[in-house]
Enzyme design. Structure first.
Site, mmCIF file in Angstrom:
data_model
loop_
_atom_site.group_PDB
_atom_site.id
_atom_site.type_symbol
_atom_site.label_atom_id
_atom_site.label_comp_id
_atom_site.label_asym_id
_atom_site.label_seq_id
_atom_site.Cartn_x
_atom_site.Cartn_y
_atom_site.Cartn_z
ATOM 1 N N GLU A 1 -2.412 -4.261 2.224
ATOM 2 C CA GLU A 1 -3.150 -3.464 3.216
ATOM 3 C C GLU A 1 -4.637 -3.457 2.888
ATOM 4 O O GLU A 1 -5.487 -3.702 3.750
ATOM 5 C CB GLU A 1 -2.640 -2.021 3.220
ATOM 6 C CG GLU A 1 -1.251 -1.834 3.790
ATOM 7 C CD GLU A 1 -0.166 -1.909 2.717
ATOM 8 O OE1 GLU A 1 -0.366 -2.612 1.699
ATOM 9 O OE2 GLU A 1 0.892 -1.287 2.924
ATOM 10 N N ARG B 1 -1.684 7.343 -8.415
ATOM 11 C CA ARG B 1 -1.742 8.672 -7.782
ATOM 12 C C ARG B 1 -2.471 9.695 -8.640
ATOM 13 O O ARG B 1 -2.562 10.862 -8.262
ATOM 14 C CB ARG B 1 -0.339 9.141 -7.398
ATOM 15 C CG ARG B 1 0.668 9.150 -8.524
ATOM 16 C CD ARG B 1 2.093 9.289 -8.008
ATOM 17 N NE ARG B 1 3.092 9.053 -9.035
ATOM 18 C CZ ARG B 1 3.550 7.842 -9.376
ATOM 19 N NH1 ARG B 1 3.070 6.768 -8.784
ATOM 20 N NH2 ARG B 1 4.470 7.704 -10.307
ATOM 21 N N GLU C 1 6.372 10.391 -5.206
ATOM 22 C CA GLU C 1 6.301 9.095 -5.888
ATOM 23 C C GLU C 1 6.538 9.292 -7.391
ATOM 24 O O GLU C 1 7.063 8.415 -8.066
ATOM 25 C CB GLU C 1 4.944 8.415 -5.629
ATOM 26 C CG GLU C 1 4.978 6.919 -5.906
ATOM 27 C CD GLU C 1 3.779 6.168 -5.343
ATOM 28 O OE1 GLU C 1 3.859 5.631 -4.224
ATOM 29 O OE2 GLU C 1 2.741 6.121 -6.030
ATOM 30 N N HIS D 1 2.823 28.618 14.182
ATOM 31 C CA HIS D 1 3.172 28.467 15.599
ATOM 32 C C HIS D 1 3.969 27.201 15.840
ATOM 33 O O HIS D 1 4.085 26.743 16.977
ATOM 34 C CB HIS D 1 1.884 28.466 16.440
ATOM 35 C CG HIS D 1 1.117 29.743 16.262
ATOM 36 N ND1 HIS D 1 1.351 30.868 17.014
ATOM 37 C CD2 HIS D 1 0.164 30.088 15.364
ATOM 38 C CE1 HIS D 1 0.553 31.847 16.607
ATOM 39 N NE2 HIS D 1 -0.181 31.396 15.598
ATOM 40 N N LYS E 1 8.094 -3.925 0.131
ATOM 41 C CA LYS E 1 6.915 -4.817 0.094
ATOM 42 C C LYS E 1 7.375 -6.269 0.018
ATOM 43 O O LYS E 1 6.848 -7.138 0.704
ATOM 44 C CB LYS E 1 6.042 -4.528 -1.132
ATOM 45 C CG LYS E 1 5.249 -3.241 -1.096
ATOM 46 C CD LYS E 1 4.331 -3.191 -2.330
ATOM 47 C CE LYS E 1 3.848 -1.798 -2.616
ATOM 48 N NZ LYS E 1 3.108 -1.679 -3.866
HETATM 49 O O1 F6P Z 1 2.905 1.127 -3.187
HETATM 50 C C1 F6P Z 1 2.665 2.224 -3.989
HETATM 51 C C2 F6P Z 1 1.363 2.094 -4.713
HETATM 52 O O2 F6P Z 1 1.508 1.253 -5.789
HETATM 53 C C3 F6P Z 1 0.871 3.461 -5.140
HETATM 54 O O3 F6P Z 1 1.449 3.895 -6.296
HETATM 55 C C4 F6P Z 1 -0.584 3.211 -5.226
HETATM 56 O O4 F6P Z 1 -1.310 4.413 -5.265
HETATM 57 C C5 F6P Z 1 -0.811 2.396 -3.998
HETATM 58 O O5 F6P Z 1 0.337 1.593 -3.895
HETATM 59 C C6 F6P Z 1 -2.042 1.561 -3.973
HETATM 60 O O6 F6P Z 1 -2.077 0.648 -5.019
HETATM 61 P P1 F6P Z 1 -3.422 -0.069 -5.432
HETATM 62 O O7 F6P Z 1 -4.392 0.989 -5.836
HETATM 63 O O8 F6P Z 1 -3.069 -0.985 -6.553
HETATM 64 O O9 F6P Z 1 -3.938 -0.824 -4.232
#
Ligand code: F6P
Length: 504
Positions: free
Chosen positions: A197, A251, A336, A367, A477
């Protein structure tokens, strides 16, 4: 499970389940289960008196903590031992706040100073006029920055920050519409620097800059990553790569260079206050034993409900618009971290692990979802979070009403109301906890987040699971990658969906 842990669970299961009204018959209830911590951003009250914890449960949970080696595991985390056993890594987000192994604290400080220099150089105009930052990241590389920027920039920001996470191009396009390409920088935030992404969004952001007359798009990029070599290889100049240690989990990474957009938006001094607030909570967690340890106490309540009452969810309602993103931040942190099925040694946990974290903001949620909380058949332990100091300058009636509603909900859940008409009866005896901050500011926010990190860690220790890996996200993934690359045969349903969408 060790014999001591099994005995502690057996004791917990055998104890009588108190009801809240009876517990409040004890004049010392509030003092025993509500505590005010003096923190750098102002005092914060942690009121767990409206939960069902009592002296006997507290004592039995402490035995469980002993059996699970809580004190040793906590010490091991702060000492930088490799407590993330499945990935053979230390867990060192606290070192970024100055609390941890000396060498890790020093290294974290040096990395922060590098980040500070870049933030100050940008503020000083060394990289030209920078009015906007598009921060590209996902999961831990987005949720923390989004929460902190949203919470702390209500009165304006030194830089207009847009956090973009979704690979759905609609998200990035919305940011493009709000930014002037001539004065926009891009932060590519990815611990691994491989996440599909984020890398896809980053390429599209570069293309957007190029198409809008920026001759050297890579010159507008800052990379925030634990793998600086990958960022350099991708094209970012080394001087604009801000690394952090692999021992900082995704995280838990907003304290690291992943927090760059926070520092750029609020300025370094306020970012340092954010770290200080978290450090104060670290010290409380590290130095306090027994039930006075507030994150541990909160974990006891969490486990009381999931293990002894069968609750499957836990809700958090922020009675403060500035904290509207806190529930989604906590979802990743808690689910997670502790949504696992096996223990540290790989054997089945054999009991429920993390509940589903959900929530929203008050009073909106009243509400929408509070009907179920008051009269539904699912028991949901609720946390309320509010601040005495308002975030707005309007008529104080707004804030007075906001707080009155917050406290009224906790009181109503607990008290209930009898009625001959079943539809109008409230069973009551429903638990809630309240966190009440004197003020909501960078330091308090830091402390609040650190409180939840340590609560999550404590839950994991008591369940004997590893809160620091996340293998559960990998399979989906892998399959997505296989599909995109033309992949093998999937099940009939998946094949039909792919065909209908024109993907295969
Ligand atoms: O898919 C989960 C994850 O690995 C999370 O733990 C992490 O915060 C996120 O994807 C983003 O990962 P990265 O910082 O390596 O792009």
């Amino acid at each position: 499970m060790s014999d001591a842990a099994a005995a502690a669970w057996a004791e917990l299961e055998a104890l009588p389940r108190p009801d809240l009204k009876t517990l409040f018959g004890d004049a010392g209830r509030l003092t025993a289960w509500s505590a005010k911590l003096e923190l750098p951003g102002g005092a914060v009250r942690f009121d767990w008196s409206k939960t069902h914890l009592d002296t006997a449960l507290g004592a039995a949970f402490l035995k469980l903590a002993d059996a699970a080696g809580f004190t040793e595991r906590r010490a091991a985390m702060f000492a930088g031992e490799h407590i993330n056993v499945t990935e053979d890594r230390a867990v060192e987000h606290t070192a970024l706040r100055g609390v941890g192994k000396d060498s890790s604290v020093e290294e974290a400080h040096a990395l922060h100073m590098r980040m500070k220099s870049l933030v100050e150089a940008i503020h000083g105009g060394a990289l030209g006029e920078v009015r906007h930052l598009i921060h590209i990241g996902i999961g831990g590389s987005a949720l923390g920055p989004a929460l902190a920027v949203d919470a702390l920039t209500r009165d304006g920001a030194e830089c207009d920050v847009h956090v973009v996470s979704n690979i759905d191009g609609c998200a990035l396009e919305a940011a493009f519409k709000a930014c002037d390409p001539a004065t926009t920088m891009i932060a590519v935030a990815s611990k691994t620097f491989t996440t599909t992404e984020s890398m896809t969004n980053a390429m599209s952001a570069l293309e957007w800059l190029r198409q809008n007359g920026v001759s050297d798009p890579y010159g507008r990029v800052v990379a925030l990553t634990a793998f600086p070599d990958k960022a350099v290889e991708w094209g970012v100049d080394e001087t604009r790569v801000l690394p952090f240690s692999e021992s900082v989990g995704g995280r838990y990474s907003l304290w690291s260079s992943i927090g760059f957009p926070i520092a750029l938006a609020v300025g370094w001094a306020e970012f340092a206050e954010f770290l200080d607030g978290a450090a104060a909570m670290d010290r409380h967690f590290l130095d306090t034993d027994g039930l006075a340890n507030l994150p541990l106490r909160a974990a006891f309540a969490d486990l009381y409900y999931t293990q002894l009452c069968g609750t499957q969810t836990r809700a958090c309602f922020a009675y403060d618009e500035r904290l509207r993103l806190l529930p989604s931040y906590l979802q990743q942190l808690e689910m997670e971290s502790n949504g696992k099925s096996v223990k540290l040694d790989g054997s089945p946990v054999g009991r429920p692990t993390a509940p589903i974290t959900w929530g929203g903001v008050g009073t909106d949620a009243q509400h929408a979802v509070f009907q179920l909380l008051h009269q539904g058949t699912n028991l949901v332990p609720v946390d309320f979070i509010a601040a005495i100091g308002p975030g707005d300058d309007l008529d104080p009636a707004h804030h007075r009403n906001l707080l009155a509603n917050c406290f009224a909900q906790g009181a109503a859940l607990m008290a209930g109301k009898a009625s001959k008409d079943g539809a109008r009866a409230y069973p009551g005896d429903r638990p809630s906890a309240t966190i009440l901050c004197e003020e909501l500011n960078a330091a308090t926010l830091g402390a609040l987040i650190a409180f939840h990190e340590h609560r999550t860690f404590s839950n994991g220790v008591l369940l004997q699971i590893n809160s620091f890996d996340q293998f559960g996200v990998e399979l989906g993934k892998e399959i997505a990658k296989a599909i995109v690359s033309g992949g093998t045969i999937f099940d009939a349903s998946t094949e039909a969906l792919l065909a209908e969408a024109g993907i295969k």
